[in-house]
Design an enzyme around this catalytic site. Sequence first.
Site, PDB file in Angstrom:
ATOM      1  N   ARG A 232     -81.830  80.541 -36.040  1.00  0.00           N
ATOM      2  CA  ARG A 232     -82.303  79.842 -34.855  1.00  0.00           C
ATOM      3  C   ARG A 232     -82.398  80.841 -33.705  1.00  0.00           C
ATOM      4  O   ARG A 232     -81.552  81.715 -33.556  1.00  0.00           O
ATOM      5  CB  ARG A 232     -81.362  78.684 -34.472  1.00  0.00           C
ATOM      6  CG  ARG A 232     -81.471  77.472 -35.393  1.00  0.00           C
ATOM      7  CD  ARG A 232     -82.824  76.780 -35.240  1.00  0.00           C
ATOM      8  NE  ARG A 232     -82.934  75.573 -36.064  1.00  0.00           N
ATOM      9  CZ  ARG A 232     -83.463  75.549 -37.271  1.00  0.00           C
ATOM     10  NH1 ARG A 232     -83.913  76.687 -37.821  1.00  0.00           N
ATOM     11  NH2 ARG A 232     -83.535  74.420 -37.947  1.00  0.00           N
ATOM     12  N   GLU A 261     -89.412  79.206 -28.597  1.00  0.00           N
ATOM     13  CA  GLU A 261     -90.550  79.112 -29.522  1.00  0.00           C
ATOM     14  C   GLU A 261     -91.275  77.775 -29.458  1.00  0.00           C
ATOM     15  O   GLU A 261     -92.431  77.681 -29.880  1.00  0.00           O
ATOM     16  CB  GLU A 261     -90.086  79.372 -30.958  1.00  0.00           C
ATOM     17  CG  GLU A 261     -89.207  78.295 -31.560  1.00  0.00           C
ATOM     18  CD  GLU A 261     -88.888  78.577 -33.023  1.00  0.00           C
ATOM     19  OE1 GLU A 261     -89.284  77.767 -33.863  1.00  0.00           O
ATOM     20  OE2 GLU A 261     -88.250  79.600 -33.315  1.00  0.00           O
ATOM     21  N   HIS A 293     -91.876  81.706 -37.263  1.00  0.00           N
ATOM     22  CA  HIS A 293     -91.102  80.693 -37.986  1.00  0.00           C
ATOM     23  C   HIS A 293     -91.773  80.326 -39.318  1.00  0.00           C
ATOM     24  O   HIS A 293     -92.019  79.156 -39.615  1.00  0.00           O
ATOM     25  CB  HIS A 293     -90.931  79.433 -37.136  1.00  0.00           C
ATOM     26  CG  HIS A 293     -89.653  78.704 -37.422  1.00  0.00           C
ATOM     27  ND1 HIS A 293     -88.767  78.316 -36.440  1.00  0.00           N
ATOM     28  CD2 HIS A 293     -89.093  78.301 -38.595  1.00  0.00           C
ATOM     29  CE1 HIS A 293     -87.739  77.698 -36.990  1.00  0.00           C
ATOM     30  NE2 HIS A 293     -87.922  77.678 -38.307  1.00  0.00           N
TER      31      HIS A 293
END
Length: 330
Positions: A232, A261, A293
């Site tokens: 994360r 993000e 991601h």
Amino acid sequence: MKIAFFSTQSYDRKYFDQVNRHYGYELLYFEASLNEKTAILAEGCQAVCIFVNDQANALTLENLHKLGIRNIVLRCAGFNQVDLEKTAALGMRVLRVPAYSPESIAEHALALILTLNRKTHKAYNRVREGNFSLQRLTGFNISGKSIGIIGLGKIGLAFARIMQGFGCRILAFDPFTKDVPAYIELCDRDTLFEQSQIISIHCPLNADTKHLINAASLAKMKEGVMLINTSRGAVIRTPDVIEALKSGKLGYLGIDVYEQEDKLFFRDLSESVIPDDQILRLMSFPNVLITAHQAFLTHEALTEIAETTLSNLKSIVEGRENPNQVSNGF
């Protein structure tokens, strides 16, 4: 059952539609992310399905509750984006996908390491332009290096197995894990920082891990250390990492996640002005590699995510207990 899916991409629709043939639910897909304003899109549904950057905060949950929605399913492992105290107060169930092809994340972490080290992305671009020079492409042998792993869940263990195959010394920090394979050396956090040449983060985001990588922890690391994050974004304090890159303390940075993000990833911003100065600064470093991601983006992982998510919904329909429920914060 009718389910509203937020933050959906084409691959979400493809894999959920394939798996849903065996369940027969009514799936509504929205590109919009979930927040207090978009919650209204779920009107008439019995559940919502959300992803990593959807915001199930108190106000959003209240708006969903007013629509009669009592079930939230996450198509991811992390649940830091959900206010669990509020869901408990409202009597809402929250279920997640605790593990989905941990090898997909672990292999992406390895891809970041190899690309940063051997500079294959730069070599690829050079050759396409007719530049066959090897200048400034020197890397190092991974064999024999000390690899530090923060978090020894299924992903961390998968990553450890991979790196053992490279002939590395494996150090790991996980306060909740005691029984590990013999090739893994459990140690405290400071020892890992001090002795590792490559550090890969595989822990969840919570109060204890937020900004775990900061100026103080970076100061304990080896000069020129490589840092990889596929967990994360908020585990890293970005301004401190930028300073470490500028000073040379941090020799390489590979990230598949970023603290801000939700305003950037999963979008095509190629014709836009990006207002985030921090990520623009990171992108300016030649020794930084950023992916948006995508570590989970494999056929196997996407299939398992869809299968587990719809199975979670089935347990709700049938009124069964489910170990994937996280309404009580675990």
